[in-house]
Every structure is written in C-alpha cells, then in structure tokens.
Write an enzyme that holds these catalytic residues in place. Structure first.
Site, PDB file in Angstrom:
ATOM      1  N   LYS A   1     -10.599  -0.848   7.918  1.00 51.54           N
ATOM      2  CA  LYS A   1      -9.262  -0.563   8.420  1.00 51.54           C
ATOM      3  C   LYS A   1      -9.429   0.017   9.823  1.00 51.54           C
ATOM      4  O   LYS A   1     -10.081   1.044   9.993  1.00 51.54           O
ATOM      5  CB  LYS A   1      -8.558   0.461   7.518  1.00 51.54           C
ATOM      6  CG  LYS A   1      -7.232   0.960   8.090  1.00 51.54           C
ATOM      7  CD  LYS A   1      -6.630   2.026   7.188  1.00 51.54           C
ATOM      8  CE  LYS A   1      -5.401   2.640   7.825  1.00 51.54           C
ATOM      9  NZ  LYS A   1      -4.687   3.519   6.908  1.00 51.54           N
TER      10      LYS A   1
ATOM     11  N   GLU B   1       0.861  -1.191   0.000  1.00 51.78           N
ATOM     12  CA  GLU B   1       0.000   0.000   0.000  1.00 51.78           C
ATOM     13  C   GLU B   1       0.894   1.236   0.000  1.00 51.78           C
ATOM     14  O   GLU B   1       1.786   1.360   0.826  1.00 51.78           O
ATOM     15  CB  GLU B   1      -0.885  -0.004   1.252  1.00 51.78           C
ATOM     16  CG  GLU B   1      -1.749   1.224   1.401  1.00 51.78           C
ATOM     17  CD  GLU B   1      -2.497   1.253   2.720  1.00 51.78           C
ATOM     18  OE1 GLU B   1      -2.706   2.377   3.235  1.00 51.78           O
ATOM     19  OE2 GLU B   1      -2.854   0.190   3.254  1.00 51.78           O
TER      20      GLU B   1
END
Length: 186
Positions: A124, A41
C-alpha cells in the site's frame, strides 16, 4: 495473497471507509456493496469497527472485506476473527505481519518500504496523493513486477491516472458516492 491481488486488480477501486461511528460506517459500506461493488476496506480507526465487519460479513457473505489501519497484532487477530479477508496497514508493521493469518497489504512511502512490503505481496503506497502517479511510475521502473495499491487523498477522477501509472488498484476514501461512476468510465 495471489487470490487477493487478483481480486483487487479486478476491482480496480477499493473504497476505504473511515467514519466517526459504526452506524455511518455500516451504511456507507452496505450502500457500496448493494450498488454492486465487491471489495470494501473498513478502517480500525472507526469506533466499533469489529461489529461492523461482523455485520457486513453476515449480510454480504461473498464480499471481500478488508480491515485497514491495522497496526497491532491484537487488531490483526480481531479483524480476522470478525470476518476480514485481508489486512492493510498505512506503514511497515512487522508486528502485524508476524501474526497475519490472512493476506496483509503493508504500507510504505519510500522505495525501500515499498520493496519490503512487495516481498510479502501487495504494498500500500501511503499517503499517495502527496507523491502523485509519476512517483508510482518511477517506483515501478526500479521495482518491476511490484504490485502496489496507492491510497490516501486520491480523488475518484484521478483513479485512471494511478491505474495507468501501474497501480493494481486504487484505494479511495473520500467522495465515495462517485466510485460507481468512475468504475463505469474505466
């Protein structure tokens, strides 16, 4: 979203690249991908992040590249156009959710935020280190089946505790050099 959730679960650890410049971000991400990791990411707080995503996509066509800290519709569109396979925000971002054409992991901190994010896929949990694995375990007790990826201040040595608490994967942004060792030991 199911494909990305399965990929994250197999990866177990997702390196989160946040650097002061594009060259450093590229070097860090490319190094991790060359070492055998398949998911990375890259945060939108890194200057020049779209060009880094495009360069990584060209060099590593099979890698699963995420774009993190995506908090605006414009950033979501830019990340998608630059080759991201998934988007991540650190907090609830309805503007991003409304335009996301690829899987979107919405961030949250409270049980309500996490439940809302999980209704759309994987949540998340951020900043996870402020709460600890026991918090995740408590969340999952009242949100059975929720898929959560804790991120924020997690050390590689603590990854196993988070996974044991029920995380589908753990985002780690510091101590990236230790990730291959931790993966080997999981």
């Amino acid at each position: 979203m199911e494909r990305i959730a399965a990929i994250l679960e197999r990866a177990r650890i997702v390196p989160v690249i946040r650097t002061a410049d594009a060259d450093s971000a590229y070097v860090a991400a490319a190094g991790l991908l060359h070492s055998g990791l398949s998911v990375v990411e890259l945060t939108a707080t890194t200057p020049g992040w779209p060009s880094v995503l495009r360069k990584l996509r060209a060099e590593f066509p099979d890698a699963v590249l995420g774009a993190g800290t995506i908090v605006t519709a414009a950033d979501a569109r830019e990340a998608t156009a630059s080759g991201a396979a998934f988007l991540v925000s650190p907090f609830p971002a309805p503007e991003v959710r409304a335009v996301a054409e690829i899987p979107f992991l919405e961030g949250g901190f409270t049980p309500g935020e996490i439940a809302s994010a999980c209704a759309h896929g994987v949540a998340k949990l951020f900043p996870a280190s402020a709460l600890g694995p026991a918090y995740l375990k408590s969340l999952l007790a009242v949100l059975p089946g929720a898929r959560v990826m804790p991120t924020g201040g997690i050390k590689p040595a603590d990854a196993a505790q988070w996974l044991a608490a029920g995380a589908i994967a753990v985002g780690i942004g510091s101590d990236l050099a230790q990730i291959p060792v931790v993966l080997r030991d999981l």
